[in-house]
Design an enzyme around this catalytic site. Sequence first.
Site, PDB file in Angstrom:
ATOM      1  N   LYS A  83       0.843  -1.206   0.000  1.00 19.41           N
ATOM      2  CA  LYS A  83       0.000   0.000   0.000  1.00 19.41           C
ATOM      3  C   LYS A  83       0.868   1.243   0.000  1.00 19.41           C
ATOM      4  CE  LYS A  83       0.801   1.728   4.237  1.00 19.41           C
ATOM      5  NZ  LYS A  83       1.796   2.712   4.309  1.00 19.41           N
ATOM      6  N   ASP A 112      -2.388  -0.998   9.566  1.00 23.86           N
ATOM      7  CA  ASP A 112      -2.481  -1.091   8.102  1.00 23.86           C
ATOM      8  C   ASP A 112      -3.112  -2.402   7.621  1.00 23.86           C
ATOM      9  OD1 ASP A 112      -1.256   1.370   7.525  1.00 23.86           O
ATOM     10  OD2 ASP A 112       0.753   0.507   7.347  1.00 23.86           O
TER      11      ASP A 112
END
EC number: 2.7.1.148
Length: 301
Positions: free
Chosen positions: A15, A141
């Site tokens: 990401k 995350d």
Amino acid sequence: MVEPTHRVTVRAPAKINLHLGVGGPRADGFHPLATIYQAVGLYDDVTVADAPDWSVGLTAPIDGVPLDDDNIAIRAGRALVAHHGLDLAARITIAKGIPVMGGMAGGSADAAATLLAVDRLWDLQTSDEDLLRIAGELGSDVPFALLGGTALGTGRGEVVTPIPDRSSVWWVVVLSDEGLSTPAVYRHFDVLAPDAVADPPVPQALVDALAEGYTDEVGALLHNDLWPAARDLRPDLVDVEAQLRILGPDGVLLSGSGPTLLMLYEDVEEARSAVADLTERGFRCTIAPGPVAGAHVVTYA
Ligand SMILES: C[C@](O)(CO)[C@H](O)COP(=O)(O)OP(=O)(O)OC[C@H]1O[C@@H](n2ccc(N)nc2=O)[C@H](O)[C@@H]1O
Ligand SMILES: Nc1ncnc2c1ncn2[C@@H]1O[C@H](COP(=O)(O)OP(=O)(O)OP(=O)(O)O)[C@@H](O)[C@H]1O
């Protein structure tokens, strides 16, 4: 008769944060975030197979990845099995394509992949709500690595909401030989920004530009509140960032807590020529498309 192998492989993406707005630390020490996540095409593949005990291995040795119970993939596997009150174990094998300690959430991707793989291996039928909650307990995350695409992240980053994104872009990912510690970058942020707000605002202009697919605007609106802290801890990044800007990408950005730097391109040929140029000058870099899917099963045997 040959016994069937019971084995599942899940692929999970890296990401980046197109916007990383960071507030002052909460009572629990975590920082409130308003972030726009995007999943990009660098992947870890995680394979899980029935085993008498939990263990983890890599397909190729990589410094900095623990091979004991500290590995977040083992913690993820144990957490999901415990959630179902079961006493099961698996051998986890990770093929790493995501840079380690690069601010691209490689460990989080492995945790998300393991949650999904373990769920499918034993047909646990965990609800999406439970998977996302357990993911959030493992790391800020991790829920986004399950979701993929482009999403707004709030709370400490673990509360994720998909947002429309009509852009289709290429990121030149410029790697660093040394990693940066995420807690160290957040600690230095506190020193540099003692008056940070309690509630960082959602970057509405960026949300709108993504919904319209306006890459130029997206490029101009890329922002990371951790950049001043990261460049203080790694002054060499300042010169690298300047060199990247000279190549004229649509935008330049520090990835998460760094030290990876990113260049945004709408045109893949321009991205390729930037990679060729940078490689010739001794940089380690690669191309990744965005946005891409979150954790998904690739083989089941
Ligand atoms: C930099 C980012 O990657 C941006 O998405 C994340 O904020 C970091 O997420 P992560 O690595 O999954 O973080 P966690 O494993 O939850 O926390 C690791 C450490 O990072 C710091 N941390 C993390 C998230 C957050 N919102 N505030 C923090 O201060 C804390 O020191 C924490 O102990
Ligand atoms: N499966 C794993 N893969 C990589 N690192 C792991 C793993 N499990 C635990 N770790 C530990 O997590 C730390 C962070 O590694 P990771 O590669 O996820 O960093 P990062 O990409 O900078 O993370 P983030 O962007 O989420 O802050 C490493 O120092 C390593 O010791």
